[in-house]
Design an enzyme around this catalytic site. Structure first.
Site: not given
Ligand code: NAD
Length: 275
Positions: A108, A127, A211
């Site tokens: 994140n 990241h 997550g």
């Molecule tokens: P992703 O979006 O690919 O996957 C998120 C996962 O979390 C999914 O499998 C989903 O089923 C699960 N999920 C959703 N809500 C949940 C909950 N309440 N409890 C448990 N699981 C839950 O995200 P990723 O795997 O982190 O990878 C994608 C890229 O997205 C990364 O490079 C990351 O840096 C970036 N990203 C980061 C943020 C952030 O910093 N918050 C937000 C969006 C994307």
């Protein structure tokens, strides 16, 4: 908690090596920060919708740097408005209980783990962090520095001259870049703790994966290394994922299907009481 899950946690505590927590966007979903899945993820430029995997690239930044910055500034304002949730707080409790045995690898970029109270020293932001920028990719300009620009960016906020000036870097007023690892870039140690993360996976006595959909490279390598070693792995995710498939039927892992905020606190309580 199921006896099998307790057995895995006991095994993790009894063995030598760090207890590693790996988090993805799902842990911050309960704080209101959208993941990259679904409609929310798209960004419109003119009449075209771009997926995050297109926006978060060097290629997009070269082609339309101001649009990429607008997207990041908007997402940063969403992150800044969000607060850490019970799952983030549980991970802070775990670090305090485990001390140097604790390591957090987070994908994140929202900074919520640090705002909740995890230490930078034991948190690898593999990241990057959306609150930081870098001048460029030349070795001398790698040091990330905090963004000093307003946090109120809407989807339609224009990229003004003032924004350009605030985001310019040392190299003759050139536009800096967000301090994040893009989809068409490679991990390294200096900025993203690549080798240290692999090393931690090779030593870990327990891995807790929360997550993440398993769509990025280093997290998958970490999970695969731990699974091959047969070290205990707990996977918490709302949906099945490559990580849940690694543990199911393995005898050394557990898939807790559901929300991070529901599953993680009791696991942390259990570990903290016995650490
Ligand atoms: P992703 O979006 O690919 O996957 C998120 C996962 O979390 C999914 O499998 C989903 O089923 C699960 N999920 C959703 N809500 C949940 C909950 N309440 N409890 C448990 N699981 C839950 O995200 P990723 O795997 O982190 O990878 C994608 C890229 O997205 C990364 O490079 C990351 O840096 C970036 N990203 C980061 C943020 C952030 O910093 N918050 C937000 C969006 C994307």
């Amino acid at each position: 908690m199921e006896p099998e899950q307790q057995r895995l946690l006991d095994r993790g505590l009894a063995a030598e090596g760090p207890i590693v927590v790996l988090t993805g966007a799902g842990i911050s979903a309960e704080s209101g920060i959208p993941t990259f899945r679904g409609e929310d993820g798209y960004w419109t430029v003119g009449s075209k919708n771009f997926h995050p995997t297109e926006m978060a690239t060097q290629a997009a930044f070269r082609r339309m740097p101001e649009e990429v910055w607008r997207w990041y500034l908007y997402r940063r304002s969403v992150c800044r408005r969000a607060d850490p949730n019970p799952a983030h707080h549980a991970i802070v409790q775990l670090e305090r209980a485990l001390g140097d045995r604790f390591l957090l690898l987070t994908q994140n970029v929202d900074g919520l783990h640090l705002r909740a109270g995890n230490t930078l020293e034991r948190t690898y932001q593999i990241h990057g962090n959306i609150d930081y920028l870098r001048c460029g990719d030349a070795p001398e300009s790698l040091q990330p520095v905090p963004l000093e620009i307003g946090e109120q960016w809407g989807k339609d906020s224009p990229f003004t001259e003032e924004a350009r000036a605030l985001l310019s870097c040392c190299e003759g007023g050139r536009l800096s870049r967000p301090h994040v690892l893009w989809f068409d870039e490679y991990y390294d140690e200096a900025l993203f703790h690549f080798e240290s993360s692999i090393h931690a996976a090779a030593q870990a006595s327990l891995l807790i994966v929360i997550g993440t959909s398993g769509s990025t490279n280093l997290p998958m390598q970490v999970g695969t290394i731990v699974a091959r070693r047969g070290a205990p792995m707990i996977v918490i995710n709302r949906d099945p994922s490559p990580f849940s498939r690694m543990v199911e039927g393995s005898g050394s892992g557990w898939f807790a299907e559901g929300k991070a905020g529901d599953h993680l606190p009791p696991i942390v309580e259990y570990l903290a009481e016995r650490a």
